[in-house]
Motif scaffolding. Sequence first.
Motif, PDB file in Angstrom:
ATOM      1  N   ILE A  21       0.837  -1.203   0.000  1.00  0.00           N
ATOM      2  CA  ILE A  21       0.000   0.000   0.000  1.00  0.00           C
ATOM      3  C   ILE A  21       0.870   1.250   0.000  1.00  0.00           C
ATOM      4  CG2 ILE A  21      -1.719   1.297   1.334  1.00  0.00           C
ATOM      5  CD1 ILE A  21      -2.884  -1.303   2.270  1.00  0.00           C
ATOM      6  N   ALA A  22       2.068   1.115   0.556  1.00  0.00           N
ATOM      7  CA  ALA A  22       2.988   2.265   0.603  1.00  0.00           C
ATOM      8  C   ALA A  22       3.397   2.699  -0.798  1.00  0.00           C
ATOM      9  CB  ALA A  22       4.217   1.909   1.433  1.00  0.00           C
ATOM     10  N   ASP A  23       3.325   1.771  -1.761  1.00  0.00           N
ATOM     11  CA  ASP A  23       3.706   2.095  -3.140  1.00  0.00           C
ATOM     12  C   ASP A  23       2.531   2.638  -3.968  1.00  0.00           C
ATOM     13  OD1 ASP A  23       6.224   1.137  -2.556  1.00  0.00           O
ATOM     14  OD2 ASP A  23       5.723  -0.920  -3.171  1.00  0.00           O
ATOM     15  N   PHE A  24       1.360   2.773  -3.327  1.00  0.00           N
ATOM     16  CA  PHE A  24       0.180   3.240  -4.031  1.00  0.00           C
ATOM     17  C   PHE A  24       0.390   4.655  -4.570  1.00  0.00           C
ATOM     18  CE2 PHE A  24      -3.883   5.524  -4.042  1.00  0.00           C
ATOM     19  CZ  PHE A  24      -4.607   4.743  -4.936  1.00  0.00           C
ATOM     20  N   LYS A  25       0.024   4.843  -5.837  1.00  0.00           N
ATOM     21  CA  LYS A  25       0.205   6.145  -6.482  1.00  0.00           C
ATOM     22  C   LYS A  25      -1.130   6.636  -7.022  1.00  0.00           C
ATOM     23  CE  LYS A  25       4.997   5.232  -7.808  1.00  0.00           C
ATOM     24  NZ  LYS A  25       5.958   5.125  -8.927  1.00  0.00           N
ATOM     25  N   ILE A  26      -1.488   7.847  -6.690  1.00  0.00           N
ATOM     26  CA  ILE A  26      -2.747   8.436  -7.107  1.00  0.00           C
ATOM     27  C   ILE A  26      -2.825   8.525  -8.625  1.00  0.00           C
ATOM     28  CG2 ILE A  26      -4.200  10.491  -7.039  1.00  0.00           C
ATOM     29  CD1 ILE A  26      -4.228   8.995  -4.463  1.00  0.00           C
ATOM     30  N   TYR A  27      -1.719   8.891  -9.253  1.00  0.00           N
ATOM     31  CA  TYR A  27      -1.734   9.061 -10.712  1.00  0.00           C
ATOM     32  C   TYR A  27      -2.053   7.739 -11.422  1.00  0.00           C
ATOM     33  CZ  TYR A  27      -0.438  10.531 -15.407  1.00  0.00           C
ATOM     34  OH  TYR A  27      -0.471  10.817 -16.757  1.00  0.00           O
ATOM     35  N   ALA A  29      -3.810   5.257 -10.205  1.00  0.00           N
ATOM     36  CA  ALA A  29      -5.221   4.954  -9.970  1.00  0.00           C
ATOM     37  C   ALA A  29      -6.116   5.772 -10.906  1.00  0.00           C
ATOM     38  CB  ALA A  29      -5.578   5.212  -8.509  1.00  0.00           C
ATOM     39  N   LEU A  30      -5.777   7.062 -11.055  1.00  0.00           N
ATOM     40  CA  LEU A  30      -6.569   7.919 -11.945  1.00  0.00           C
ATOM     41  C   LEU A  30      -6.431   7.483 -13.401  1.00  0.00           C
ATOM     42  CD1 LEU A  30      -5.905  11.428 -10.344  1.00  0.00           C
ATOM     43  CD2 LEU A  30      -7.996  10.053 -10.200  1.00  0.00           C
ATOM     44  N   SER A  31      -5.229   7.068 -13.773  1.00  0.00           N
ATOM     45  CA  SER A  31      -5.005   6.579 -15.140  1.00  0.00           C
ATOM     46  C   SER A  31      -5.841   5.325 -15.407  1.00  0.00           C
ATOM     47  CB  SER A  31      -3.525   6.264 -15.356  1.00  0.00           C
ATOM     48  OG  SER A  31      -2.736   7.415 -15.161  1.00  0.00           O
ATOM     49  N   HIS A  32      -5.847   4.433 -14.427  1.00  0.00           N
ATOM     50  CA  HIS A  32      -6.647   3.216 -14.561  1.00  0.00           C
ATOM     51  C   HIS A  32      -8.141   3.547 -14.659  1.00  0.00           C
ATOM     52  CE1 HIS A  32      -7.903  -0.913 -14.122  1.00  0.00           C
ATOM     53  NE2 HIS A  32      -8.635  -0.596 -13.061  1.00  0.00           N
ATOM     54  N   LEU A  33      -8.585   4.495 -13.846  1.00  0.00           N
ATOM     55  CA  LEU A  33      -9.978   4.924 -13.883  1.00  0.00           C
ATOM     56  C   LEU A  33     -10.335   5.519 -15.257  1.00  0.00           C
ATOM     57  CD1 LEU A  33     -12.689   5.465 -12.471  1.00  0.00           C
ATOM     58  CD2 LEU A  33     -11.734   7.648 -11.673  1.00  0.00           C
ATOM     59  N   GLY A  34      -9.415   6.327 -15.802  1.00  0.00           N
ATOM     60  CA  GLY A  34      -9.643   6.901 -17.122  1.00  0.00           C
ATOM     61  C   GLY A  34      -9.778   5.826 -18.191  1.00  0.00           C
ATOM     62  N   ASN A  35      -8.923   4.792 -18.117  1.00  0.00           N
ATOM     63  CA  ASN A  35      -9.012   3.685 -19.064  1.00  0.00           C
ATOM     64  C   ASN A  35     -10.352   2.953 -18.967  1.00  0.00           C
ATOM     65  OD1 ASN A  35      -6.495   2.708 -20.772  1.00  0.00           O
ATOM     66  ND2 ASN A  35      -5.685   3.725 -18.943  1.00  0.00           N
ATOM     67  N   ILE A  36     -10.800   2.679 -17.745  1.00  0.00           N
ATOM     68  CA  ILE A  36     -12.050   1.956 -17.547  1.00  0.00           C
ATOM     69  C   ILE A  36     -13.232   2.775 -18.064  1.00  0.00           C
ATOM     70  CG2 ILE A  36     -13.628   1.044 -15.815  1.00  0.00           C
ATOM     71  CD1 ILE A  36     -11.237  -0.743 -16.348  1.00  0.00           C
ATOM     72  N   ILE A  37     -13.246   4.070 -17.765  1.00  0.00           N
ATOM     73  CA  ILE A  37     -14.339   4.936 -18.216  1.00  0.00           C
ATOM     74  C   ILE A  37     -14.386   4.980 -19.738  1.00  0.00           C
ATOM     75  CG2 ILE A  37     -15.160   7.316 -18.298  1.00  0.00           C
ATOM     76  CD1 ILE A  37     -14.191   7.650 -15.429  1.00  0.00           C
ATOM     77  N   PHE A  38     -13.210   5.105 -20.367  1.00  0.00           N
ATOM     78  CA  PHE A  38     -13.170   5.163 -21.830  1.00  0.00           C
ATOM     79  C   PHE A  38     -13.659   3.846 -22.444  1.00  0.00           C
ATOM     80  CE2 PHE A  38     -11.286   4.565 -25.976  1.00  0.00           C
ATOM     81  CZ  PHE A  38     -11.430   5.811 -26.574  1.00  0.00           C
ATOM     82  N   LEU A  39     -13.169   2.717 -21.923  1.00  0.00           N
ATOM     83  CA  LEU A  39     -13.549   1.422 -22.475  1.00  0.00           C
ATOM     84  C   LEU A  39     -15.035   1.128 -22.255  1.00  0.00           C
ATOM     85  CD1 LEU A  39     -10.437  -0.716 -21.466  1.00  0.00           C
ATOM     86  CD2 LEU A  39     -11.065   0.020 -23.772  1.00  0.00           C
TER      87      LEU A  39
END
Length: 333
Positions: A21-27, A29-39
């Motif tokens: 969890i310490a390696d979690f990066k907001i960017y 997560a947002l990139s993944h969210l953008g991909n899911i929304i687009f698809l």
Amino acid sequence: MIWIILLFLPFITYLYQPDKIADFKIYSALSHLGNIIFLASSFYLHCYVVAPRYFFGRRKIFIALIAFGFFAYVLLNYAIVYFNPDGELAHLKKENVLFVRLVIGPGIIYSLCMITSSMIFLYDEQARQKELNKQIALEKTTAELTILKLQISPHFLFNTLNNIRWLIRKQSPDSEGTIVKLSEILRYILYEVDGPKVELFKEIDHMRNFIALQTLRLPIEGHVDLKIDRAVKNRMIPPLLFIHFVENAFKYGVDSKNIPYIQFQFVDIPGGIAFKSVNKILLYTESRLNEGIGLTNVKRRLQLLYPNRHDLSIQRTTDGYFEVTLRLMTDED
């Protein structure tokens, strides 16, 4: 539901490896969210807008829109890589995998998305087409039944009018009662048989009137009877389904020299009713077993109305009688 699973799929590893969890990066997560929304947007837009409008008739536009979506997805991934604060673009160039990350990877994902969307569209279209074909077949059947009924009714009316003319020429005292019966017959044909079903007892009353008219013109008095089993229920049946057999019993069971024997019967059977017509053959013709258009119409109506739920038996006995037995499984209606 599948899109929610895909959205949270990358984060499942945190449940089993909490130290990451310490390696979690907001960017990321947002990139993944953008991909899911687009698809997801492309998936539903393709399935419910693009494919219905352009798949069958305008295939070039259909392919062009898919290609446009693919290039848009590539640009989205390029923007994600370009603006990544961790210098992902430089790293991909250094490893010489930029083309794989921006084109091949997104191409595979986007293609799977479009293929799945197209399959769902084609499945729905096939189901819709089947329903449409059923509706067309139903309308065709209804039109066919109407035509068949119209073919039977004029023939019946023609015979009845001939009977009335015969009685009037004979100056029979039964003429008035005969005209009343004819009016009841006409009322039944004009106002009762418009719908797909009528009450069995009304059909039987109609047959009684017809039999009464035919009996009046018998040259020699004989046995003519209509028997109704007490167990017979007042079911709903197609109109004018039995009258053809009644007409033919008189047609071939009456002559000017012999005593006629004609009998009709309705009996109750498990799941339906049975109608039986028996007449002594007094008028011989080679085509007796093949009644022409009348019998063809009856058989066609039975096939349309009671597929695999009727049994029609027509036979000539060795002792000179003609028997018709029709069994209808009406309780499944």
